[in-house]
Design a protein around this motif. Structure first.
Motif, PDB file in Angstrom:
ATOM      1  N   VAL A  95       0.864  -1.173   0.000  1.00 21.93           N
ATOM      2  CA  VAL A  95       0.000   0.000   0.000  1.00 21.93           C
ATOM      3  C   VAL A  95       0.905   1.228   0.000  1.00 21.93           C
ATOM      4  N   HIS A  96       0.472   2.264  -0.722  1.00 19.36           N
ATOM      5  CA  HIS A  96       1.215   3.516  -0.740  1.00 19.36           C
ATOM      6  C   HIS A  96       0.380   4.581  -0.036  1.00 19.36           C
ATOM      7  N   LEU A  97       0.977   5.239   0.945  1.00 18.96           N
ATOM      8  CA  LEU A  97       0.262   6.196   1.772  1.00 18.96           C
ATOM      9  C   LEU A  97       0.831   7.594   1.603  1.00 18.96           C
ATOM     10  N   GLY A  98      -0.067   8.582   1.469  1.00 23.97           N
ATOM     11  CA  GLY A  98       0.324   9.976   1.497  1.00 23.97           C
ATOM     12  C   GLY A  98       0.389  10.474   2.926  1.00 23.97           C
ATOM     13  N   GLN A  99       0.827  11.717   3.092  1.00 28.81           N
ATOM     14  CA  GLN A  99       0.954  12.265   4.440  1.00 28.81           C
ATOM     15  C   GLN A  99      -0.405  12.454   5.113  1.00 28.81           C
ATOM     16  N   TYR A 113       9.672   1.737   1.609  1.00 31.40           N
ATOM     17  CA  TYR A 113      10.287   2.675   0.682  1.00 31.40           C
ATOM     18  C   TYR A 113       9.709   4.061   0.933  1.00 31.40           C
ATOM     19  N   VAL A 114      10.421   5.080   0.479  1.00 32.84           N
ATOM     20  CA  VAL A 114       9.930   6.451   0.535  1.00 32.84           C
ATOM     21  C   VAL A 114       9.872   6.990  -0.883  1.00 32.84           C
ATOM     22  N   ALA A 115       8.946   7.925  -1.102  1.00 34.61           N
ATOM     23  CA  ALA A 115       8.767   8.513  -2.434  1.00 34.61           C
ATOM     24  C   ALA A 115       8.968  10.021  -2.353  1.00 34.61           C
ATOM     25  N   PHE A 116       9.782  10.543  -3.253  1.00 32.94           N
ATOM     26  CA  PHE A 116      10.045  11.973  -3.336  1.00 32.94           C
ATOM     27  C   PHE A 116       9.505  12.521  -4.653  1.00 32.94           C
ATOM     28  N   GLY A 117       8.945  13.720  -4.602  1.00 39.06           N
ATOM     29  CA  GLY A 117       8.469  14.347  -5.821  1.00 39.06           C
ATOM     30  C   GLY A 117       7.506  15.486  -5.513  1.00 39.06           C
ATOM     31  N   ALA A 118       7.081  16.223  -6.530  1.00 37.90           N
ATOM     32  CA  ALA A 118       7.234  15.916  -7.942  1.00 37.90           C
ATOM     33  C   ALA A 118       8.494  16.572  -8.496  1.00 37.90           C
ATOM     34  N   HIS A 144       7.358  13.912  -0.242  1.00 40.80           N
ATOM     35  CA  HIS A 144       7.462  15.186  -0.952  1.00 40.80           C
ATOM     36  C   HIS A 144       8.928  15.566  -1.195  1.00 40.80           C
ATOM     37  N   ASP A 145       9.357  16.660  -0.549  1.00 36.55           N
ATOM     38  CA  ASP A 145      10.748  17.096  -0.683  1.00 36.55           C
ATOM     39  C   ASP A 145      11.421  17.169   0.691  1.00 36.55           C
ATOM     40  N   SER A 146      10.917  16.374   1.642  1.00 37.98           N
ATOM     41  CA  SER A 146      11.299  16.528   3.040  1.00 37.98           C
ATOM     42  C   SER A 146      12.224  15.413   3.529  1.00 37.98           C
ATOM     43  N   ARG A 147      13.407  15.788   3.943  1.00 42.02           N
ATOM     44  CA  ARG A 147      14.307  14.827   4.579  1.00 42.02           C
ATOM     45  C   ARG A 147      13.734  14.362   5.909  1.00 42.02           C
ATOM     46  N   HIS A 148      13.108  15.287   6.623  1.00 48.14           N
ATOM     47  CA  HIS A 148      12.539  14.940   7.932  1.00 48.14           C
ATOM     48  C   HIS A 148      11.449  13.883   7.797  1.00 48.14           C
ATOM     49  N   THR A 166      -0.831  14.559 -13.564  1.00 54.21           N
ATOM     50  CA  THR A 166      -1.498  13.453 -12.873  1.00 54.21           C
ATOM     51  C   THR A 166      -2.186  13.909 -11.597  1.00 54.21           C
ATOM     52  N   LYS A 167      -1.543  14.836 -10.865  1.00 49.04           N
ATOM     53  CA  LYS A 167      -2.142  15.327  -9.628  1.00 49.04           C
ATOM     54  C   LYS A 167      -1.553  16.699  -9.309  1.00 49.04           C
ATOM     55  N   VAL A 168      -2.247  17.442  -8.458  1.00 48.50           N
ATOM     56  CA  VAL A 168      -1.755  18.745  -8.026  1.00 48.50           C
ATOM     57  C   VAL A 168      -0.594  18.541  -7.069  1.00 48.50           C
ATOM     58  N   THR A 169       0.511  19.238  -7.314  1.00 50.06           N
ATOM     59  CA  THR A 169       1.684  19.104  -6.454  1.00 50.06           C
ATOM     60  C   THR A 169       2.150  20.481  -5.998  1.00 50.06           C
ATOM     61  N   HIS A 170       2.725  20.522  -4.806  1.00 45.87           N
ATOM     62  CA  HIS A 170       3.223  21.772  -4.239  1.00 45.87           C
ATOM     63  C   HIS A 170       4.682  21.645  -3.810  1.00 45.87           C
ATOM     64  N   HIS A 171       5.324  20.569  -4.192  1.00 45.27           N
ATOM     65  CA  HIS A 171       6.689  20.301  -3.744  1.00 45.27           C
ATOM     66  C   HIS A 171       7.577  20.019  -4.946  1.00 45.27           C
ATOM     67  N   LYS A 172       8.792  20.538  -4.897  1.00 47.94           N
ATOM     68  CA  LYS A 172       9.741  20.373  -6.002  1.00 47.94           C
ATOM     69  C   LYS A 172      11.112  20.043  -5.409  1.00 47.94           C
TER      70      LYS A 172
END
Length: 212
Positions: A83-87, A126-131, A110-114, A137-143
């Motif tokens: 399963v993949h979970l968002g924050q 696993y962790v996912a970083f993006g966009a 997102h773009d967070s090391r923390h 595909t979806k609204v993003t606020h992180h680069k």
């Protein structure tokens, strides 16, 4: 450093009805593909399960991990591989308690090391970083920047997934920076030459990566 070669992680379009199972089969036949994420919105669990079951069967046939986006209950119902979970989704701890130790759990960071460190310490697989690039595909606020992938791959054993607007034309820097997986949606399902051709483009680039 995680020294495995980069692998392809497909994400479904929102419309997975109609002929989409045939498109998925074409994509997986052109593989190898490591994982497929089932991502639908605004459908109830019964309908989601109906749509997911033939896709999971195709993934099982090709030994591709079947990952459910956001929905722990659906992942459990389907016997999904992960399963993949968002924050904003169910907590990692609750998901682990529900699904057990054998199910892969990925976390959007997102773009967070923390957030990534928290996920790793909490037992994420696993962790996912993006966009990393603009995406429809979806609204993003992180680069995030490429050095985030490099930092993670040098510091942590847990794999990282790069996501967001990734195409065969722009993916090489992500691979070079240490992404373990490239999560791809539009570049595969919207390729005018078809999903099989798109997958082969990515695989050709990944296979050309020099050994660490």
């Amino acid at each position: 450093m995680n020294d495995t070669s980069c692998q392809l992680y497909l994400i479904s379009p929102l419309d997975v009805g109609g002929s989409f199972p045939d498109h998925l089969r074409e994509a997986l036949e052109a593989g190898p593909v490591a994982a497929f994420q089932f991502r639908v919105k605004d459908v109830d669990q019964q309908e989601a399960a109906r749509l997911a079951e033939p896709l999971k069967a195709i993934c099982d046939e090709f030994d591709v991990a079947f990952i459910v986006n956001d929905d722990v209950a659906l992942a459990r119902q389907l016997g999904a591989d992960g399963v993949h979970l968002g924050q904003g989704d169910e907590s990692l701890k609750n998901a682990r308690d529900t699904l057990g130790l054998d199910v892969q759990i990925g976390i959007t960071c997102h773009d967070s090391r923390h957030l990534a460190m928290e996920a790793g310490e909490g037992g994420a697989n696993y962790v996912a970083f993006g966009a990393f690039f603009p995406t429809a595909t979806k609204v993003t606020h992180h680069k995030p920047e490429l050095d985030l992938l490099q930092w993670w791959s040098e510091m942590m054993e847990i794999p990282c997934v790069a996501i967001g607007g990734i195409t065969p034309e722009n993916c090489q820097p992500l691979i070079d920076a240490g992404a373990d997986f490239l999560a791809v949606c539009g570049a595969v399902w919207s390729d005018p030459a078809g999903p099989a051709a798109a997958v082969r483009k990515f695989i050709d680039i990944m296979d050309d990566r020099p050994a660490d």
